[in-house]
Motif scaffolding. Structure first.
Motif: not given
Length: 796
Positions: A716, A720, A722, A724-726, A729, A749-751, A753-754
């Motif tokens: 990731v 992890g 946030r 990174t866009s959904e 993923l 980390h990790p967030h 949301e992720i």
């Protein structure tokens, strides 16, 4: 056999009350502290009235013996009054902390502050706030300017600053700085304590006052000792010697530091009670030999003790030992009998009242608990061993090591999640050299500023003893399963407590001692050969491993026959080197550094040293950036070529094929994270995607370029975060998602949301902060499976 030991424990309940009341206030805030103080005050009043009403009728029992009810009730009143008073004092301090201007300031607010360091700046390998070398400095706040308002305030804070301009500051040296209030302070992510903020300095101090003569003298002592050690000793010994004498571990090599941690010898470099006891004992013996009276001798010893604390810096263990020494010297001056437990209780109570942060300091808890074990448990065991024919010296060494280990193991387990099984043996082996080494080191420290030649001669005399310490630590740390990792959760300390209690019971009763010994010997007879000769973690069919290197990345791709490709190396050399040794990797044809941040390249020496390395690969344009200099120097030192690679290049190493997908030609901005190499590895268990720390702009550009990012395993991006866009993923849709993050890191980390987004696409999430080292292996059927090192098999 029962051995009676006289113990004066009258101060113990009050000391525990002070510690508990402070702990409640620091962990749950001033409102709960006020409530506890009020309840304790009401309870004290009720008990006092009860004691007054029944005191006359309870002086004698019917049998004519004195009743204990009155003294017990009076003791309860005292404890409740102490709790109420301490709770009120802590409530006031915590209210001040919560309402401090810096604590209520918005995140990233600019401030100009006048501060004084309270300890030496500590170099951090992986900075939370940038790639350049950083230091962490605890400071006392004297004045702040915030939002145009100038205020004279107090309180303490933590400053993260560039090493340039901050690295050589001395405690008490007043500086003026400009910086931002970190979001960590505003979000409540700071550890419990009385620090009001985390500040990020924007550069060197704006103004720096000259240090006091005393601080400059203490800093000179430390520097001269380090220079003499460097000239007279080997690098490992030169880094260890100042740590043993004055607590300066800044030059201690990473491998030696790790060996001392695993073997349970870290306390030797934290200058604790043993050093204080040896110092005071030597001075009192000297003044007695000269014929000076006890009171004058106590004054001289007290002066030496104060100077010693200034030189070694007031760490928790030093404060505890110094306070105990001061109480003992006061008893000597007053002509009173000296007893260890009252001195310990007095020291703890006073220190926690003056510095409440000590109540949540693991080092202070370890120091106080270990000393209590030596006072309460060790004498009983020594007497029992002597009664069974043990020589006194051997009995004392064994009893002291075992007692200290048993009382501190639960605290270490709760704080670190690990328990060393070689600590007792290692401490017993090094005990004979500690006293002479401490005396000799103190002489070296005294001579270094005035007679450097004599100091070098004395330092060379310490070389054999230092070699012994380093050898014992290295051998103990290399024992298979020298330390055990415990599952996460609130019960791991309780598990260790139960194990220690069971061990003491087994040793106590003869009827179960011998059967238990036979059973233990049988288990060891099977377990040791298995650990020595059978393949350990992660078994023979591993394909991919994510090393637990703290807050950073280090990934290993198996290429067959002890060969692997290493992608990134974490912030420090020791963790990645240890991971590669456990994987039995002795040849690394390619080391890939995804981007030039310290948490990805700071440990590259751990990969290069002691292995055959072919080349180091960096991203396009990396050789032209200033941050590559350290990486280039290390590659040159080991004779390894370093070159750039770009999107489209294919690397084939043994059984693994790596295709470089990015960074794409179309990218937004020039942030170092978005310049990360993005790679996909074709392996026996499928595609493994390694995007470095690439963030949403770079990853979205990569998807727009039409590159196939689907993968079975995803490392990731960015630990992890946030960023990174959904959509990315969802496009990857990995079966397994591996997140490399440090335990209790300050970035969140990790967030969440992720994590939730990965769950939504059906990924199995594995985290190094929870599972330790993680490996993807090829199961018997050829399917993909995952395992962790010592925190349990995770499964298919």
């Amino acid at each position: 056999m029962t051995v009676p030991v006289s113990v004066d424990a009258r101060l113990l309940p009050c000391t525990l009350a002070v510690w508990a009341a402070t702990l409640i206030g620091l962990c749950w805030g001033w409102r709960i502290s006020v409530l506890v103080a009020a309840l304790a005050a009401v309870g004290a009043l009720v008990v006092a009235l009860l004691a007054a009403g029944t005191g006359a009728s309870c002086r004698r029992t019917r049998r004519g013996r004195s009743s204990t009810r009155g003294p017990v009730l009076r003791g309860v009143v005292v404890v409740l009054v102490v709790t109420a008073g301490c709770g009120s004092a802590v409530a006031v301090r915590m209210w001040f902390v919560e309402n401090h201007p810096l604590a209520t300031a918005p995140a990233d607010a600019w401030t100009t502050a006048v501060v004084e360091p309270t300890d030496d700046p500590r170099l951090i390998r992986s900075s939370p706030f940038g790639g350049e070398p950083q230091v962490r400095v605890p400071v006392a706040i004297r004045h702040v300017t915030l939002g145009g308002e100038s205020m004279a305030v107090g309180g303490t804070a933590v400053v993260f600053a560039p090493a340039d301009g901050w690295e050589h500051l001395l405690p008490g040296q007043r500086v003026t700085m400009r910086g931002r209030v970190s979001e960590n302070a505003a979000s409540g992510d700071m550890d419990p304590g009385t620090s009001v903020a985390v500040l990020r300095a924007d550069g060197a101090p704006r103004a720096t006052e000259a240090p006091s003569a005393l601080a400059e003298w203490a800093g000179g002592i430390r520097e001269d000792l380090a220079e003499v050690s460097a000239r007279a000793l080997s690098p490992s010994a030169a880094g260890l010697f100042p740590g043993l004498i004055v607590g300066d571990t800044s030059r201690l090599p990473d491998d030696v530091r790790e060996d001392f941690r695993v073997s349970g010898l870290t306390h030797l470099t934290a200058v604790s009670g043993a050093n204080v006891s040896i110092l005071l004992g030597a001075i009192l013996l000297l003044v007695r030999f000269v014929g000076i009276g006890p009171r004058t001798g106590a004054v001289l010893a007290g002066t030496a003790l104060v100077l010693f604390v200034i030189v070694v810096r007031p760490s928790p263990s030093v404060l505890r030992a110094a306070a105990m020494g001061g109480v003992a010297l006061l008893a000597l001056v007053a002509g009173r009998q000296r007893q260890a437990l009252p001195a310990l209780c007095t020291a703890i109570g006073l220190l926690v009242l003056v510095w409440p942060d000590l109540a949540v300091d693991v080092g202070f808890a370890l120091s106080a608990s270990a000393t209590a074990g030596l006072v309460l448990i060790a004498p009983v065991w020594v007497a029992s061993m002597q009664a069974r024919g043990w020589p006194r010296a051997v009995a004392e060494v064994c009893a002291v090591s075992c007692a200290a280990y048993i009382v501190t193991a639960p605290i270490l387990a709760a704080a670190t999640g690990t328990v060393s099984v070689v600590a007792v043996a290692a401490n017993i082996l090094v005990t004979p050299v500690l006293a002479p080494l401490t005396v000799l080191g103190s002489l070296v420290a005294v001579c270094a500023p005035v007679v450097p030649g004599a100091a070098e001669f004395l330092a060379r005399g310490a070389a054999p003893m230092l070699w012994w310490l380093i050898a014992v630590a290295a051998r103990a740390a290399s024992v298979p399963s020298a330390e055990f990792s415990l599952p996460d959760g609130p019960w791991r300390a309780a598990v260790v407590c139960c194990a220690a209690f069971a061990g003491c019971v087994l040793l106590r009763y003869k009827r179960i001692r011998y059967p238990a010994g036979v059973a233990a010997a049988s288990v060891l007879a099977v377990w040791i050969p298995v650990r020595l000769f059978a393949p350990g973690w992660p078994a023979n069919e591993w394909v991919f491993a994510a090393c637990d290197v703290g807050q950073g990345d280090a990934v290993v791709l198996a290429a067959g026959d002890g060969t692997a490709v290493v992608v990134d190396s974490g912030p420090e050399a020791t963790p990645v080197d240890r991971c590669l040794r456990r994987l039995h990797i002795d040849s690394v044809p390619v080391v890939i550094v995804s981007h030039l941040h310290a948490d990805h390249m700071g440990g590259v020496r751990g990969v290069l040293q002691g292995r055959r390395v072919g080349e180091v690969i960096v991203g396009p344009g990396a050789m032209g950036r200033d941050t590559v200099a350290d990486l280039t120097d290390q590659a040159t030192e080991f004779g390894v070529r370093i070159r750039e690679a770009a999107a489209g290049e294919v690397l084939r190493v043994g059984s693994v094929t790596i295709r470089i997908l990015g960074p794409p030609a179309e990218r937004s901005g020039d942030s170092e994270n978005d310049l990360s190499l993005v790679m996909v590895a074709e392996t026996a268990v499928g595609r493994i995607l390694l995007p470095g720390d690439a963030e949403a702009p770079a990853l979205d550009a990569l998807m727009r370029s039409g590159v196939d990012v689907r993968a079975d395993v995803l490392k990731v991006p960015h630990h992890g975060s946030r960023t990174t866009s959904e959509a990315f993923l969802a496009a990857v849709r990995p079966r397994v998602a591996v997140i490399s993050a440090g335990r209790d890191n300050t970035f969140g980390h990790p967030h969440l949301e992720i994590v939730e987004a990965l769950h939504e696409v059906g990924s199995r999430i594995l985290r190094t902060d929870l599972h330790g080292d993680i490996a993807v292996v090829r199961a018997g059927s050829g399917a993909l499976a995952v395992v962790s090192d010592s925190r349990g098999t995770i499964g298919p």
